[in-house]
Design a protein around this motif. Structure first.
Motif, mmCIF file in Angstrom:
data_model
loop_
_atom_site.group_PDB
_atom_site.id
_atom_site.type_symbol
_atom_site.label_atom_id
_atom_site.label_comp_id
_atom_site.label_asym_id
_atom_site.label_seq_id
_atom_site.Cartn_x
_atom_site.Cartn_y
_atom_site.Cartn_z
ATOM 1 N N GLU A 1 -23.863 -16.846 -4.049
ATOM 2 C CA GLU A 1 -25.263 -16.394 -4.150
ATOM 3 C C GLU A 1 -25.653 -15.498 -2.984
ATOM 4 O O GLU A 1 -26.466 -14.576 -3.143
ATOM 5 N N MET B 1 -30.049 -12.590 -7.594
ATOM 6 C CA MET B 1 -31.020 -13.536 -7.047
ATOM 7 C C MET B 1 -32.424 -12.939 -7.093
ATOM 8 O O MET B 1 -33.411 -13.636 -7.374
ATOM 9 N N VAL C 1 -23.209 -17.863 -10.965
ATOM 10 C CA VAL C 1 -24.500 -17.323 -10.511
ATOM 11 C C VAL C 1 -25.178 -16.574 -11.655
ATOM 12 O O VAL C 1 -26.387 -16.695 -11.877
#
Length: 507
Positions: A102, A109, A138
């Motif tokens: 991440e 993100m 992710v």
């Protein structure tokens, strides 16, 4: 971001990247492999991407447990058992790997943070078939945060990170994958992913085209209800265009492979770094002064050649396309036919996307100790099946490294059985996967939210506006500052000052 003021995030699009892998696979091979065991040598009817490959060094390799995951009953801490992975106990370790990934995936993100309030994928039921790695995790968790339900299988029998699959299963995802699947396992996992009573997927995210092919062949009624397909590989896109040309593609598809943010970044920069990593981890070879032939000078070939040249290797290139061939010449590489250099080179690397590039005739003529590997998506480029003959001896050196020995004692070093080197034997840079994954996510959002009639039953490229948006999301990582056009300059160039700056045909 200024270019997108007032516009919903999902008027842009995105797609997923290739993934990194760790997880040593310690399957021993017979020295004279006349019997193949669980892993089938025959390629499946669909040119399966069991032809793709996974990563090498997983810290949590559990291959000492010979029980097939298909024979185990596992449940996560919430009592859910709708998954099939190697070992659910590795979940905590996998979660830490996802957290590391991440940090290097800023755009995904940012997308998750900005759009989770609006839930642009609410109601989307995404079935995915990609490399299952920390980077994919992710992406999957981002899609879920944006409202989607996901079920996932691996596009490659070796690329799954077992610990990441465990973390996803613990987090409630229906994941069917483990490192070292047989070909039968590969198709079983895809079928389990798709075939759930009462669950009708409406979006496909594919890498290699195997999932799309499986649903098209086995579940035609399900296929007709799909709202859109997002495909990221050269191989998968080729298969989509074949379906389209035959008039059999009954849903719109997004070709993410040919988006600028995939071609110019994942294919080029990712391979520029990971080719050396894969070769070093498997062979500890010294590159300086070595003679290397790279078959294919597309974006992958360009990345490989640049890295090897910088390390002091003497690099030859083979090409069928005169434009790419001229680029290779202008970049300082000697353009040859493979048969002209096959006796003298130390390393052979294929990255054409084609089949039978390195056939038995060439393998017979290689020098002793020649390293042979593939950087293309499928394992079709090196004719490995031709080496499974009684007169040749196979020796497993370490995970993903085999010596193939001729009767006169000559041996070649075959990496990953001709499958994708970087994802099989090393890892790939997370940041560049962020670019591809963001492109995939936006492509899913675009297709899912598109009004009726915007996309017909055909294969589409991402609009350049979306490519530029994905790129802009990654610039803050470098503290990069874009110059803005003045109104006068924009008028002079005939552009909107906020973009797009490239025409749709630009690649």
């Amino acid at each position: 971001q200024g270019a997108n003021k007032g516009k919903p995030l999902w008027s842009h699009s995105s797609h997923l990247c290739q993934q990194i892998q760790f997880a040593d696979q310690k399957q021993e091979f017979n020295k004279r492999p006349t019997k193949i065991g669980r892993r089938s040598l025959s390629r499946s009817i669909s040119q399966s991407s069991t032809d793709s490959y996974g990563s090498a060094a997983s810290y949590t390799d559990s291959s000492d447990d010979e029980t097939s995951p298909r024979d185990k009953q596992q449940k996560n801490s919430k009592g859910n058992g709708d998954f099939c992975i190697k070992n659910i106990k590795q979940a905590d370790f996998g979660r830490r790997e996802i957290e590391i990934a991440e940090q290097e995936m800023p755009a995904l993100m940012a997308l998750r943070k900005r759009a989770q309030g609006e839930k642009p994928l609410a109601g989307a039921k995404v079935v995915g078939c990609t490399h299952i790695t920390a980077q994919t995790a992710v992406l999957m968790e981002t899609l879920t945060a944006l409202g989607a339900q996901c079920r996932w299988a691996a596009c490659n029998i070796y690329s799954t990170q077992n610990e990441v699959a465990a973390a996803l299963a613990e987090g409630g995802f229906s994941v069917f994958a483990w490192k070292g699947e047989s070909e039968d396992d590969f198709w079983w996992c895809i079928d389990r992913c798709v075939n759930l009573e009462g669950w009708q997927p409406n979006m496909i995210l594919d890498d290699g085209g195997d999932l799309t092919h499986w649903i098209y062949k086995k579940y035609p009624n399900m296929f007709k209800k799909i709202k859109g397909i997002v495909e990221e590989s050269v191989t998968g896109v080729h298969r989509l265009y074949q379906l389209s040309k035959a008039g059999k593609l009954c849903v719109p598809a997004m070709n993410v492979n040919d988006s600028v943010t995939k071609q110019k970044f994942d294919n080029l920069y990712c391979c520029r770094e990971s080719i050396l990593d894969g070769l070093k981890r498997t062979t500890d070879v010294m590159f300086g002064g070595k003679q290397v032939v790279v078959c294919g000078y597309g974006e992958v070939g360009k990345g490989c050649c640049a890295a090897l040249k910088a390390m002091g290797s003497i690099v030859y290139v083979t090409e069928i396309d005169p434009i790419c061939a001229l680029q290779a010449c202008m970049d300082g590489f000697r353009l040859v036919k493979l048969n002209e250099v096959i006796r003298q080179v130390d390393i052979v690397i294929t990255c054409t996307g084609n089949k039978n590039v390195v056939v038995r005739e060439y393998l017979d003529r290689m020098k002793n100790g020649c390293i042979v590997c593939n950087m293309g998506h499928s394992n079709t480029e090196i004719d490995v099946a031709s080496l499974r003959t009684p007169e040749l001896t196979w020796e497993r050196v370490r995970s993903q490294v085999d010596h193939v020995i001729w009767p006169d004692g000559k041996r070649i070093v075959l990496l990953a059985e001709g499958r994708l080197l970087n994802l099989s034997c090393s890892t790939v840079p997370t940041f560049v996967l962020s670019i591809t994954a963001t492109t995939q996510a936006l492509a899913l959002i675009e297709l899912y939210n598109a009004p009726e009639g915007r996309y017909k039953q055909d294969v589409y490229l991402l609009p350049k506006k979306m490519d530029e948006y994905v790129a802009s999301l990654h610039l803050p990582t470098f503290d990069a500052h874009l110059t803005e056009l003045s109104d006068e300059q924009a008028k002079y160039l005939g552009l909107n000052k906020n973009g797009p700056f490239k025409p749709n045909y630009y690649r």
